[in-house]
Design an enzyme around this catalytic site. Structure first.
Site, PDB file in Angstrom:
ATOM      1  N   ASP A 108       0.834  -1.198   0.000  1.00 23.89           N
ATOM      2  CA  ASP A 108       0.000   0.000   0.000  1.00 23.89           C
ATOM      3  C   ASP A 108       0.872   1.253   0.000  1.00 23.89           C
ATOM      4  OD1 ASP A 108       0.486   1.010   2.739  1.00 23.89           O
ATOM      5  OD2 ASP A 108      -0.609  -0.762   3.405  1.00 23.89           O
ATOM      6  N   LEU A 109       0.237   2.392  -0.203  1.00 18.97           N
ATOM      7  CA  LEU A 109       0.947   3.652  -0.414  1.00 18.97           C
ATOM      8  C   LEU A 109       1.872   4.003   0.745  1.00 18.97           C
ATOM      9  CD1 LEU A 109       1.045   5.974  -2.540  1.00 18.97           C
ATOM     10  CD2 LEU A 109      -0.651   7.164  -1.143  1.00 18.97           C
TER      11      LEU A 109
END
Length: 243
Positions: free
Chosen positions: A104-105
């Protein structure tokens, strides 16, 4: 010789078979000028296959690249508008390369990019249960009782998580570094489990995918895999975990 389109596209480096099925569903694939349908077959030696109007090249050398994804960089293409930096942009190589799995980011660490769709499918499909190892910095100091709950599995979305290996590495002030090894990969699983147990994740770094280790790559750096690493990945991809 005819084969299913998603298999042809995966061999040509357009992603795993599942992601190639999505390309077909989106109407981005055509055979001899006609939009393809899921389940359709084609012969790459006789039919003209295109993705987004560009011809598919089926005889492409295999490429395997390790990348240390920094925080704030997308694993994949995101919304396609280029508003957030993408990990693929860190690799100055031409051709179709896609990430095997995602981070994820806010997460960091090892990403494998390749154009080998068969390998990607086996490394990411849940039934093969390949290990992924993380260094996780959590807020607070979880005790042995909490860690044992994590190891045994907790309920997320009505389904228990698979057993995990969770080990304390060291404490840093009000935080604790953990080593976490998973054999499944639900969306934001580590963050969700840690928060559920009362120890929110402050930092998350993936350091290993199966036999492949990130090594001394710094954030934003990349390297080609050597022959031994590729051989080890292929061997791991062929081996299904015994229950």
């Amino acid at each position: 010789m005819e084969d299913r389109l998603q298999k042809i596209l995966a061999r040509a480096g357009y992603g795993s078979r599942r992601s190639c099925e999505e390309l077909i569903r989106q109407g981005r694939v055509a055979v001899n000028g006609r939009v393809a349908q899921l389940g359709q077959k084609a012969d790459p030696d006789c039919d003209r296959i295109t993705v987004d109007g560009k011809p598919v090249e089926t005889d492409v050398p295999r490429v395997y690249v390790a990348v240390h994804k920094p925080r704030g960089v997308l694993s994949d293409e995101g919304d396609g508008l280029g508003r957030v930096p993408q990990a693929r942009d860190l690799i100055p190589l031409d051709g179709h390369l896609f990430p095997v799995g995602r981070l994820d980011l806010r997460s960091e660490g090892l990403l494998l990019f390749t154009n080998d769709g068969k390998l990607a499918y086996r490394l990411t499909h849940p039934r093969y249960e390949h290990e992924k190892e993380y260094r996780v910095l959590v807020q607070g100091h979880p005790d042995e009782e909490v860690l044992e709950k994590w190891r045994q599995g907790v309920f997320l979305g009505g389904r228990r998580t698979a057993p995990a290996e969770v080990t304390v590495l060291r404490r840093e002030g009000d935080y604790t570094w953990l080593q976490v090894v998973l054999r499944e990969g639900r969306k934001r699983q580590i963050r969700r489990v840690a928060a559920m147990l009362g120890f929110p994740v402050h930092r998350l770094i993936r350091v290993r995918i199966g036999p492949l280790r990130m090594g001394d790559l710094e954030p934003g750096q990349w390297r080609r895999l050597d022959g031994a690493e590729v051989k080890a990945l292929r061997s791991a991809a062929r081996a299904r975990r015994r229950r």
